[in-house]
Design a protein around this motif. Structure first.
Motif, PDB file in Angstrom:
ATOM      1  N   HIS A  85      46.804  46.684  37.714  1.00  0.00           N
ATOM      2  CA  HIS A  85      47.589  45.498  38.069  1.00  0.00           C
ATOM      3  C   HIS A  85      46.544  44.910  39.645  1.00  0.00           C
ATOM      4  O   HIS A  85      47.809  44.622  40.786  1.00  0.00           O
ATOM      5  N   HIS A  87      45.477  41.346  41.702  1.00  0.00           N
ATOM      6  CA  HIS A  87      44.296  40.382  41.795  1.00  0.00           C
ATOM      7  C   HIS A  87      43.341  40.065  42.993  1.00  0.00           C
ATOM      8  O   HIS A  87      43.402  39.106  43.933  1.00  0.00           O
ATOM      9  N   ASP A 329      50.809  44.874  42.616  1.00  0.00           N
ATOM     10  CA  ASP A 329      49.301  43.416  42.214  1.00  0.00           C
ATOM     11  C   ASP A 329      49.043  42.784  43.064  1.00  0.00           C
ATOM     12  O   ASP A 329      49.145  41.498  43.908  1.00  0.00           O
TER      13      ASP A 329
HETATM   14 FE    FE Z   1      49.733  39.702  38.662  1.00  0.00          FE
END
Ligand code: FE
Ligand code: NIG
Length: 432
Positions: A85, A87, A329
């Motif tokens: 996960h 970005h 994340d």
């Molecule tokens: Fe996220």
């Protein structure tokens, strides 16, 4: 034919054997399949043999002088870490918001006043393809230096077609040019763009009728993710978006119950999501539904740490039978880090997980969270030779000695890419 690599004599070789078909749950999360004085023979990018050093020496005695020998004596050898996960494809930085939060502003207040995800969206929109590629390439190098060999990457800093496309095309090029494997997710449903504030359903329609079909047609993503959160996408809107993705072959993922309880975990089970991520405020009912449906809980304790919130209840999820994975994340707002090993320490210290469980969570269960359980995440014959050597004598010390990068050697696709904690020169950006 490539030169074989012979990794020899690890004090502990974590194999996680027998875990390729389904993520590990409950007590099985602690069964690391450790071989002491363990060795691995690698050829053509694939693991050919795993066992005691003496067994492998016997098996390959006629070919030992052909191999590039990597001495792992006194060290821990694990599957290459998997981050399910991130970005990672973004431009800019938000330390100003960090400073604001330290003085009392909340993450959602900043976002609702036009900052947060919207700030990164503006920066990502303004960046050229090449700038985005270069920034993200450097981040991938840092991931590699922390022992990570596969990374999931979400779009979502565009929320209009052109910039979403740019992010996904950058992810594709990174996957081709960087040694790390990137697994792409479409996340057009990351926030409601300002111009749709009064009519969010129109934006949902745009995602469903235009963007999702185009992403699928171009083959630019495997997963479809949505930020299901109070003030962002409602569970009903999230359901519509995820069901639409399914019709086009995109597997659902969901940012669930991150800031407030919102029945995101329940929704993940209902739509058959491969994972539900965050889950800080997930209900017990939702956790049970995830366990029953085999939805991987991707926990992100670095985000809780950075947002100064209470972490998800990893202990309870494991005890209820949820297959748990861990991730950074990595993003500029809620978790600007690439250190999956630090996240693993947080898993122990903030979520009540044991050192064995966090290793499983950052390898094989993370691989299952991105549909790669059959290829990576454990050290077994026939699997991709993605391997990390940490300069610690046993797996407990990896989390115990926290905040330190113990990564010494990384083998990716059967090639040594990090040695002595340093990246091979050929991987530097200037060569691409
Ligand atoms: Fe996220
Ligand atoms: O997973 N929660 C939504 N998305 C990201 C944060 C993105 C950002 O703040 O830029 C997350 O925490």
């Amino acid at each position: 034919m490539s030169t074989p690599i012979f990794i020899r004599n690890a004090s502990q070789l974590v194999t996680l054997q027998g875990s390729s078909n389904a993520p590990l749950v409950k007590g099985a999360m602690s069964e690391l399949g450790i071989i002491e004085n363990g060795s691995i023979w690698i050829e053509n990018g694939v693991i050919q043999a795993v066992g005691k050093d003496s067994e492998l020496v016997e098996k390959y005695k006629g070919r030992l002088n052909e191999a590039d020998v990597v001495d792992a004596c006194g060290k821990l050898v694990t599957p290459g870490l998997v981050d399910p996960h991130t970005h990672i494809v973004f431009a800019g930085s938000r330390e100003n918001e960090f400073n604001m939060r330290l003085q009392g502003a909340t993450y959602m207040e900043i976002m609702n006043s036009g900052g947060g995800i919207h700030a990164t969206t503006r920066a990502t929109k303004a960046a050229t393809h090449e700038e985005l590629f270069n920034e993200s390439y450097e981040r991938l190098n840092k991931f590699l230096l922390h022992g990570v060999t596969t990374v999931e990457a979400k779009s979502g800093y565009g929320m209009e077609w052109e910039t979403e496309l740019k992010q996904l095309e950058v992810a594709k090029e990174l996957n081709e040019k960087h040694v790390i494997d990137l697994v792409p997710t479409f996340m057009g449903a990351h926030a409601i763009p300002k111009e749709f504030k009064e009519c969010p359903d129109k934006f949902v329609d745009l995602l469903i009728n235009e963007m999702i079909p185009k992403v699928a047609e171009l083959g630019l993503a495997e997963f479809n993710d949505v930020f299901c959160e109070h003030g962002v996408f409602t569970p009903e809107q999230s359901k519509r978006i995820l069901e639409a993705g399914k019709r086009y072959g995109l597997i659902p993922k969901i940012h669930a119950d991150e800031i407030e309880p919102y029945e995101g975990a329940e929704l993940a089970a209902k739509v058959g999501a491969i994972s539900a991520d965050h889950l800080l405020k997930a209900s017990e009912k939702g956790m049970k539904a995830m366990a029953e449906n085999g939805v991987v809980g991707v926990l992100l304790p670095g985000t809780a740490y950075f947002l100064m919130a209470e972490s998800a209840n990893g202990r309870k999820m494991i005890d209820l039978g949820v297959p748990v994975a861990l991730s950074t994340d990595c993003n500029p707002g809620s978790s600007p880090t690439v250190s999956l090993p630090f996240i693993m320490s947080l898993g122990c210290l903030k979520m009540g997980m044991t050192p064995a469980e966090v290793i499983t969570a950052a390898t094989i269960n993370a691989a299952h969270a991105i549909n790669r359980g059959k290829e990576i995440g454990s050290l077994e014959v026939g699997k991709k030779a993605d391997i990390t050597i940490f300069n610690v004598p046993n797996y407990m010390k990896l989390q115990y000695s926290y905040g330190v990068n113990h990564t010494e050697t990384v083998v990716k696709n059967g090639q040594v890419v990090v040695r002595g904690g340093h990246l091979f020169e050929e991987l530097s950006l200037s060569n691409h």
